[in-house]
Every structure is written in structure tokens, then in C-alpha cells.
Design a protein around this motif. Structure first.
Motif, PDB file in Angstrom:
ATOM      1  N   ARG A  70       0.829  -1.203   0.000  1.00 24.88           N
ATOM      2  CA  ARG A  70       0.000   0.000   0.000  1.00 24.88           C
ATOM      3  C   ARG A  70       0.867   1.259   0.000  1.00 24.88           C
ATOM      4  O   ARG A  70       2.043   1.228   0.344  1.00 24.88           O
ATOM      5  N   GLN A  71       0.230   2.383  -0.332  1.00 22.31           N
ATOM      6  CA  GLN A  71       0.944   3.660  -0.435  1.00 22.31           C
ATOM      7  C   GLN A  71       0.954   4.385   0.908  1.00 22.31           C
ATOM      8  O   GLN A  71      -0.099   4.705   1.448  1.00 22.31           O
ATOM      9  N   ALA A  72       2.141   4.651   1.423  1.00 22.48           N
ATOM     10  CA  ALA A  72       2.283   5.413   2.664  1.00 22.48           C
ATOM     11  C   ALA A  72       2.421   6.894   2.358  1.00 22.48           C
ATOM     12  O   ALA A  72       3.155   7.288   1.441  1.00 22.48           O
ATOM     13  N   GLY A  73       1.720   7.709   3.119  1.00 24.95           N
ATOM     14  CA  GLY A  73       1.871   9.149   3.057  1.00 24.95           C
ATOM     15  C   GLY A  73       2.532   9.635   4.329  1.00 24.95           C
ATOM     16  O   GLY A  73       2.086   9.301   5.426  1.00 24.95           O
ATOM     17  N   ILE A  74       3.608  10.395   4.204  1.00 25.67           N
ATOM     18  CA  ILE A  74       4.385  10.825   5.362  1.00 25.67           C
ATOM     19  C   ILE A  74       4.158  12.314   5.601  1.00 25.67           C
ATOM     20  O   ILE A  74       4.429  13.141   4.712  1.00 25.67           O
TER      21      ILE A  74
ATOM     22  N   ALA B  86      13.170  15.535   2.030  1.00 26.56           N
ATOM     23  CA  ALA B  86      14.388  14.967   1.452  1.00 26.56           C
ATOM     24  C   ALA B  86      15.358  14.495   2.527  1.00 26.56           C
ATOM     25  O   ALA B  86      15.885  13.382   2.461  1.00 26.56           O
ATOM     26  N   SER B  87      15.575  15.322   3.554  1.00 27.53           N
ATOM     27  CA  SER B  87      16.626  15.005   4.523  1.00 27.53           C
ATOM     28  C   SER B  87      16.293  13.796   5.395  1.00 27.53           C
ATOM     29  O   SER B  87      17.190  13.100   5.859  1.00 27.53           O
ATOM     30  N   GLU B  88      15.014  13.531   5.628  1.00 23.57           N
ATOM     31  CA  GLU B  88      14.634  12.398   6.475  1.00 23.57           C
ATOM     32  C   GLU B  88      14.073  11.239   5.659  1.00 23.57           C
ATOM     33  O   GLU B  88      13.543  10.272   6.205  1.00 23.57           O
ATOM     34  N   GLY B  89      14.199  11.315   4.335  1.00 25.25           N
ATOM     35  CA  GLY B  89      13.579  10.313   3.483  1.00 25.25           C
ATOM     36  C   GLY B  89      14.263   8.965   3.468  1.00 25.25           C
ATOM     37  O   GLY B  89      13.628   7.943   3.174  1.00 25.25           O
ATOM     38  N   ALA B  90      15.557   8.912   3.792  1.00 25.41           N
ATOM     39  CA  ALA B  90      16.298   7.654   3.680  1.00 25.41           C
ATOM     40  C   ALA B  90      15.751   6.565   4.592  1.00 25.41           C
ATOM     41  O   ALA B  90      15.844   5.377   4.275  1.00 25.41           O
ATOM     42  N   LYS B  91      15.168   6.958   5.728  1.00 30.63           N
ATOM     43  CA  LYS B  91      14.701   5.933   6.674  1.00 30.63           C
ATOM     44  C   LYS B  91      13.499   5.153   6.156  1.00 30.63           C
ATOM     45  O   LYS B  91      13.148   4.111   6.701  1.00 30.63           O
ATOM     46  N   TRP B  92      12.861   5.669   5.074  1.00 32.95           N
ATOM     47  CA  TRP B  92      11.700   4.979   4.495  1.00 32.95           C
ATOM     48  C   TRP B  92      12.083   4.127   3.289  1.00 32.95           C
ATOM     49  O   TRP B  92      11.212   3.652   2.556  1.00 32.95           O
ATOM     50  N   ARG B  93      13.363   3.887   3.087  1.00 36.38           N
ATOM     51  CA  ARG B  93      13.812   3.192   1.877  1.00 36.38           C
ATOM     52  C   ARG B  93      13.328   1.745   1.803  1.00 36.38           C
ATOM     53  O   ARG B  93      13.308   1.151   0.716  1.00 36.38           O
ATOM     54  N   ALA B  94      12.939   1.156   2.931  1.00 36.93           N
ATOM     55  CA  ALA B  94      12.491  -0.242   2.909  1.00 36.93           C
ATOM     56  C   ALA B  94      11.040  -0.391   2.453  1.00 36.93           C
ATOM     57  O   ALA B  94      10.589  -1.514   2.201  1.00 36.93           O
TER      58      ALA B  94
ATOM     59  N   ALA C 138       7.863  -0.787   0.230  1.00 32.25           N
ATOM     60  CA  ALA C 138       7.728  -1.393  -1.091  1.00 32.25           C
ATOM     61  C   ALA C 138       7.475  -0.340  -2.159  1.00 32.25           C
ATOM     62  O   ALA C 138       7.907  -0.493  -3.308  1.00 32.25           O
ATOM     63  N   ARG C 139       6.767   0.736  -1.791  1.00 33.41           N
ATOM     64  CA  ARG C 139       6.496   1.836  -2.721  1.00 33.41           C
ATOM     65  C   ARG C 139       7.055   3.116  -2.123  1.00 33.41           C
ATOM     66  O   ARG C 139       6.892   3.366  -0.923  1.00 33.41           O
ATOM     67  N   PRO C 140       7.723   3.951  -2.899  1.00 34.96           N
ATOM     68  CA  PRO C 140       8.238   5.214  -2.352  1.00 34.96           C
ATOM     69  C   PRO C 140       7.097   6.020  -1.738  1.00 34.96           C
ATOM     70  O   PRO C 140       6.008   6.118  -2.327  1.00 34.96           O
ATOM     71  N   PRO C 141       7.303   6.592  -0.566  1.00 35.47           N
ATOM     72  CA  PRO C 141       6.229   7.340   0.086  1.00 35.47           C
ATOM     73  C   PRO C 141       5.968   8.672  -0.606  1.00 35.47           C
ATOM     74  O   PRO C 141       6.811   9.186  -1.340  1.00 35.47           O
ATOM     75  N   VAL C 142       4.781   9.200  -0.353  1.00 36.15           N
ATOM     76  CA  VAL C 142       4.465  10.565  -0.772  1.00 36.15           C
ATOM     77  C   VAL C 142       4.501  11.435   0.475  1.00 36.15           C
ATOM     78  O   VAL C 142       4.354  10.956   1.605  1.00 36.15           O
ATOM     79  N   TYR C 143       4.709  12.751   0.296  1.00 33.69           N
ATOM     80  CA  TYR C 143       4.958  13.638   1.425  1.00 33.69           C
ATOM     81  C   TYR C 143       4.067  14.877   1.393  1.00 33.69           C
ATOM     82  O   TYR C 143       3.633  15.336   0.337  1.00 33.69           O
ATOM     83  N   ALA C 144       3.861  15.424   2.594  1.00 35.76           N
ATOM     84  CA  ALA C 144       3.299  16.759   2.768  1.00 35.76           C
ATOM     85  C   ALA C 144       3.861  17.297   4.080  1.00 35.76           C
ATOM     86  O   ALA C 144       4.353  16.534   4.919  1.00 35.76           O
ATOM     87  N   ALA C 145       3.795  18.614   4.263  1.00 38.61           N
ATOM     88  CA  ALA C 145       4.389  19.233   5.455  1.00 38.61           C
ATOM     89  C   ALA C 145       3.392  20.138   6.163  1.00 38.61           C
ATOM     90  O   ALA C 145       2.670  20.911   5.524  1.00 38.61           O
ATOM     91  N   ALA C 146       3.365  20.013   7.490  1.00 41.14           N
ATOM     92  CA  ALA C 146       2.598  20.913   8.363  1.00 41.14           C
ATOM     93  C   ALA C 146       3.165  20.752   9.764  1.00 41.14           C
ATOM     94  O   ALA C 146       3.191  19.653  10.303  1.00 41.14           O
TER      95      ALA C 146
ATOM     96  N   LEU D  88      -5.036  16.442   3.075  1.00 43.53           N
ATOM     97  CA  LEU D  88      -5.725  16.255   1.804  1.00 43.53           C
ATOM     98  C   LEU D  88      -4.744  16.172   0.636  1.00 43.53           C
ATOM     99  O   LEU D  88      -5.016  15.500  -0.368  1.00 43.53           O
ATOM    100  N   GLU D  89      -3.606  16.834   0.780  1.00 50.15           N
ATOM    101  CA  GLU D  89      -2.554  16.726  -0.233  1.00 50.15           C
ATOM    102  C   GLU D  89      -2.042  15.292  -0.314  1.00 50.15           C
ATOM    103  O   GLU D  89      -1.804  14.757  -1.399  1.00 50.15           O
ATOM    104  N   LEU D  90      -1.893  14.644   0.841  1.00 49.62           N
ATOM    105  CA  LEU D  90      -1.467  13.250   0.853  1.00 49.62           C
ATOM    106  C   LEU D  90      -2.533  12.342   0.254  1.00 49.62           C
ATOM    107  O   LEU D  90      -2.228  11.414  -0.502  1.00 49.62           O
ATOM    108  N   LYS D  91      -3.772  12.620   0.585  1.00 47.69           N
ATOM    109  CA  LYS D  91      -4.854  11.809   0.014  1.00 47.69           C
ATOM    110  C   LYS D  91      -4.914  11.973  -1.499  1.00 47.69           C
ATOM    111  O   LYS D  91      -5.138  10.996  -2.234  1.00 47.69           O
ATOM    112  N   ALA D  92      -4.695  13.203  -1.990  1.00 47.50           N
ATOM    113  CA  ALA D  92      -4.697  13.447  -3.428  1.00 47.50           C
ATOM    114  C   ALA D  92      -3.562  12.712  -4.129  1.00 47.50           C
ATOM    115  O   ALA D  92      -3.667  12.381  -5.325  1.00 47.50           O
ATOM    116  N   GLN D  93      -2.491  12.429  -3.376  1.00 50.82           N
ATOM    117  CA  GLN D  93      -1.376  11.652  -3.926  1.00 50.82           C
ATOM    118  C   GLN D  93      -1.596  10.142  -3.761  1.00 50.82           C
ATOM    119  O   GLN D  93      -0.684   9.348  -3.904  1.00 50.82           O
ATOM    120  N   ARG D  94      -2.842   9.772  -3.419  1.00 53.26           N
ATOM    121  CA  ARG D  94      -3.279   8.375  -3.320  1.00 53.26           C
ATOM    122  C   ARG D  94      -2.672   7.624  -2.142  1.00 53.26           C
ATOM    123  O   ARG D  94      -2.436   6.401  -2.223  1.00 53.26           O
TER     124      ARG D  94
END
Length: 226
Positions: free
Chosen positions: A132-136, A145-153, A155-163, A178-184
Motif C-alpha cells: 500500500r501507499q504510505a503518506g508521510i 528529502a533530509s529524512e527520506g532515507a529511513k523509508w527506503r524499505a 515497497a512503494r516510495p512514500p508521498v509527502y506533505a508538510a505541516a 488532503l494533499e497526501l490523500k490526493a497523492q493516493r
């Protein structure tokens, strides 16, 4: 050294009024806590001098006792974190929980059991999401970008939003969700110890998606260990 003495270490100032109630809700009766912060006793000018944000450097954000937020250069924080871990061990803590989801390398304790969210949360999320698709959700756009390496395991690259949990309004948090939901995204991970149950409810109600609160997950794992 008491097995029931738990040390917590925030990169901000302790105690964390936003995080400690979540820990206390899950911890077994009789567990005593020593709360410590990297920025304890420091004013803003001293913090800026000791933890400057250098060009191109990864950053972290955290909360002070007055509820305001600061942004710190990550490299300087790492050395201070290790020094505080050493202090908590000297005070007799058998188990120590780092209250920061930032990825650190090479931290260690001589005898205490160190619980690092960056080593705990990603494997659990990986096991739960499978294909499944994880939204971070992260506090700062730079952390995508700077904290993305820890999600390398995953199965699907995560999608991101910030708040940020330290200053964003409910509307801003909703927009990020909602930005994460729009990214499925199929599930949302709140990747900061500063997010609370209040923030989780906003995201859940806005999206209808499962929401993983990192500090609650850490609290449950601590409870199982203790």
C-alpha cells in the motif's frame, strides 16, 4: 539501576507537555521517569549559537517550554543528544526513549536499552503497509528529502506533505492531509513526536484514512518492553 526507571530525551526542552501524557497513558504502573531535553536551560540566543542551521544542512524542529518552536541544525544536535544519553545512563535509567523521529547515526548506550523512533517506526510501517501507499506528514518541507532515507524499505516510495505541529492551524494541517490523500496515500504516518492525538483526529476526519501517530506507537512499544 532500576528496571522501572525510564529516561526520555527530547531535542527540545523537557518536560514535553504535549508528549508525556501520551507516554503516561500507555506505560505500566510503577514506572518512574526522568525527562531531559537537549535545550534545557538555554535561551533562544544560546540555542541559535550552539545549533545553527548551516547552508545545505538537514534541519530539525522542536518545542520549548513556552510552547514556541525552534529550528536546529541537525549535525550539532547529534553530539548533544549523545551527551544527554550518557547523563541519563549515569542517573540510573535502564531504558531510554529518544523523543525525536529524526534519523541519527551511531547513537548508543553502554547498558541502557535505547529506543530510537527512526529505527522503530519505519519497520512497523513497512510491515503494515506491504504494497500500500504510505503518506508521510513532516513538520518542514526540507525534511521530505533530509529524512527520506529511513523509508527506503517501503515497497512503494512514500508521498509527502508538510505541516508543523508547533504552529500550523487546523486548516493548514487539513490541507496537508488532503494533499497526501490526493497523492493516493492509503495510510498517513505523522512523522514527528510533536504531533498529538488532536492532530491525528484532524487528519483522520479530513481524509478518512488510517493515521499512525509516531509517539503513540513508541509508547506502546515502550509499554511492551517495560
Amino acid at each position: 539501576m532500576s528496571a522501572s526507571l525510564l529516561g526520555t530525551l527530547t531535542i527540545g526542552q523537557a518536560p514535553r507537555a504535549d508528549i508525556t501524557p501520551i507516554l503516561e497513558e500507555h506505560l505500566p504502573a510503577g514506572v518512574e521517569c526522568i525527562h531531559m531535553g537537549v535545550l534545557d536551560g538555554l535561551d533562544r540566543d544560546t540555542i541559535a549559537r550552539r545549533f545553527p542551521v548551516l547552508p545545505g544542512e538537514a534541519v530539525l524542529t522542536t518545542r520549548l517550554l513556552d510552547g514556541s518552536a525552534v529550528i536546529l541544525g541537525k549535525s550539532a544536535v547529534r553530539e548533544a543528544v549523545q551527551a544527554k544519553l550518557d547523563q541519563l545512563e549515569q542517573l540510573g535509567c535502564r531504558t531510554i526513549a529518544l523523543l525525536c523521529t529524526g534519523e541519527f547515526h551511531g547513537l548508543g548506550c553502554k547498558r541502557a536499552w535505547l529506543m530510537e523512533p527512526d529505527l522503530l517506526v519505519p519497520p512497523v510501517v513497512t510491515a503494515l503497509t506491504v504494497e500500500r501507499q504510505a503518506g508521510i506528514l513532516v513538520p518542514l518541507p526540507e525534511q521530505m528529502a533530509s529524512e527520506g532515507a529511513k523509508w527506503r524499505a517501503l515497497a512503494r516510495p512514500p508521498v509527502y506533505a508538510a505541516a508543523s505541529p508547533y504552529g500550523s492551524s487546523a486548516a493548514q494541517l487539513t490541507a496537508a492531509a488532503l494533499e497526501l490523500k490526493a497523492q493516493r496515500a492509503d495510510v498517513i504516518v505523522m512523522d514527528c513526536m510533536g504531533y498529538t492525538e488532536h492532530h491525528r483526529r484532524i487528519v483522520r476526519e479530513a481524509t478518512g484514512l488510517p493515521v499512525i501517530l509516531s509517539n503513540a506507537l513508541l509508547a506502546r512499544l515502550l509499554a511492551a518492553l517495560l
